[in-house]
Motif scaffolding. Structure first.
Motif, PDB file in Angstrom:
ATOM      1  N   ALA A  63       0.840  -1.207   0.000  1.00 27.12           N
ATOM      2  CA  ALA A  63       0.000   0.000   0.000  1.00 27.12           C
ATOM      3  C   ALA A  63       0.871   1.252   0.000  1.00 27.12           C
ATOM      4  O   ALA A  63       0.612   2.216  -0.734  1.00 27.12           O
ATOM      5  CB  ALA A  63      -0.936  -0.003   1.208  1.00 27.12           C
ATOM      6  N   ALA A  64       1.923   1.231   0.814  1.00 31.25           N
ATOM      7  CA  ALA A  64       2.785   2.410   0.939  1.00 31.25           C
ATOM      8  C   ALA A  64       3.536   2.700  -0.369  1.00 31.25           C
ATOM      9  O   ALA A  64       3.839   3.851  -0.672  1.00 31.25           O
ATOM     10  CB  ALA A  64       3.775   2.205   2.081  1.00 31.25           C
ATOM     11  N   ARG A  65       3.800   1.630  -1.151  1.00 33.79           N
ATOM     12  CA  ARG A  65       4.572   1.807  -2.390  1.00 33.79           C
ATOM     13  C   ARG A  65       3.687   1.994  -3.623  1.00 33.79           C
ATOM     14  O   ARG A  65       4.178   2.273  -4.715  1.00 33.79           O
ATOM     15  CB  ARG A  65       5.462   0.569  -2.639  1.00 33.79           C
ATOM     16  N   LEU A  66       2.386   1.794  -3.445  1.00 34.57           N
ATOM     17  CA  LEU A  66       1.483   1.752  -4.606  1.00 34.57           C
ATOM     18  C   LEU A  66       1.424   3.094  -5.331  1.00 34.57           C
ATOM     19  O   LEU A  66       1.183   4.125  -4.715  1.00 34.57           O
ATOM     20  CB  LEU A  66       0.075   1.371  -4.106  1.00 34.57           C
ATOM     21  N   ASN A  67       1.651   3.039  -6.641  1.00 33.66           N
ATOM     22  CA  ASN A  67       1.591   4.260  -7.440  1.00 33.66           C
ATOM     23  C   ASN A  67       0.185   4.373  -8.034  1.00 33.66           C
ATOM     24  O   ASN A  67      -0.082   3.952  -9.146  1.00 33.66           O
ATOM     25  CB  ASN A  67       2.665   4.176  -8.528  1.00 33.66           C
ATOM     26  N   LEU A  68      -0.708   4.949  -7.208  1.00 33.94           N
ATOM     27  CA  LEU A  68      -2.140   4.947  -7.511  1.00 33.94           C
ATOM     28  C   LEU A  68      -2.583   6.303  -8.064  1.00 33.94           C
ATOM     29  O   LEU A  68      -2.240   7.334  -7.496  1.00 33.94           O
ATOM     30  CB  LEU A  68      -2.854   4.675  -6.179  1.00 33.94           C
ATOM     31  N   THR A  69      -3.334   6.290  -9.152  1.00 34.93           N
ATOM     32  CA  THR A  69      -3.965   7.525  -9.628  1.00 34.93           C
ATOM     33  C   THR A  69      -5.468   7.329  -9.545  1.00 34.93           C
ATOM     34  O   THR A  69      -5.998   6.371 -10.106  1.00 34.93           O
ATOM     35  CB  THR A  69      -3.587   7.814 -11.103  1.00 34.93           C
TER      36      THR A  69
END
Ligand code: DC
Length: 234
Positions: A63-69
């Motif tokens: 979750a901390a690394r997720l590159n979410l848009t």
């Protein structure tokens, strides 16, 4: 006090939250934000990268690394991971199951909380999920909690999935819904719950149009009903 221009809709799977939140946002000209899509995006990414959603450390680190848009669009919340649009793949039954599992981890919720608040802070948002009124937007001007019997919700969800060509039986959908209710309501952090000041609506025997009318009435009572001195409250 002027109510914050945020409407929260919480409730269990299949209660009609998405349709009603989308319709209300359209009616008001506000933004529609589906927060389940964020948990689903994380679960789908875990599945595709071989990360065990039941493993707290691995899930929180993902979750901390997720590159979410996250793009709240009128038709639904569009989600990209590493620039790839994954929205169409978020509703698969396995993703639903794993979203419920991964959403129980405190670090996962903390990471996604920040994203949700930054999307909602401008106001004029209708948002749906499990902890919108209790945790994410406790200052919301109107909080709704939608309920319906597990059987009624399973019937609706089965129709939806069948229309998309998912080969699941009504019994499987009901089993999944009951398991998800149990997991979402009993987790230690931000469980599915109605805020004390939420308007409770049971849609077991109501169609979507009837529930929409109840919601519009609640909205007008809260936001535009004349106050005691005759002025509008929002
Ligand atoms: O609303 P949905 O079915 O798309 O949500 C998928 C899962 O994500 C749900 O089983 C629990 C989790 N969820 C959550 O924990 N908190 C939210 N605000 C929204 C969803």
């Amino acid at each position: 006090m002027i109510p914050q221009k945020i409407v929260t809709i919480d409730g269990p799977a299949g209660a009609g939250k998405s349709t009603l939140a989308r319709d209300l946002a359209k009616y008001l000209g506000w933004i529609y934000l589906d927060t389940g899509a964020l948990y689903r995006a994380l679960a789908l990414t875990a599945l595709s990268r071989g990360v065990d959603c039941g493993d707290r450390e691995a899930s929180e680190s993902l979750a901390a690394r997720l590159n979410l848009t996250v793009s709240p669009e009128p038709q639904g919340t569009v989600i990209a991971v590493d620039g790839e649009n994954i929205t169409e793949r978020l509703r698969a039954p396995e993703v639903s199951r794993m979203a419920s599992v991964i959403s129980a981890w405190p670090g996962v919720r903390e990471t996604l909380l920040g994203i949700q608040r930054s999307l909602g802070e401008r106001g004029e948002v209708v948002t749906e999920g499990r902890d919108m009124g209790t945790v994410v937007f406790p200052q919301a001007g109107l909080k709704l909690f939608l309920q319906a019997s597990p059987e009624a919700r399973a019937r609706r969800r089965h129709l939806e999935l069948a229309a998309k060509g998912e080969g699941v039986t009504p019994e499987e959908v009901l089993r999944d819904i009951v398991a998800r209710d149990q997991a979402d309501s009993s987790r230690a952090v931000s469980p599915l719950a109605a805020a004390p000041d939420a308007v409770l609506i049971d849609s077991t025997n109501l169609d979507i149009e009837a529930v929409f009318k109840v919601i519009i009435r609640a909205f007008h009572n809260r936001f535009v009903a004349p106050s005691k001195n005759g002025t509008l409250s929002a």
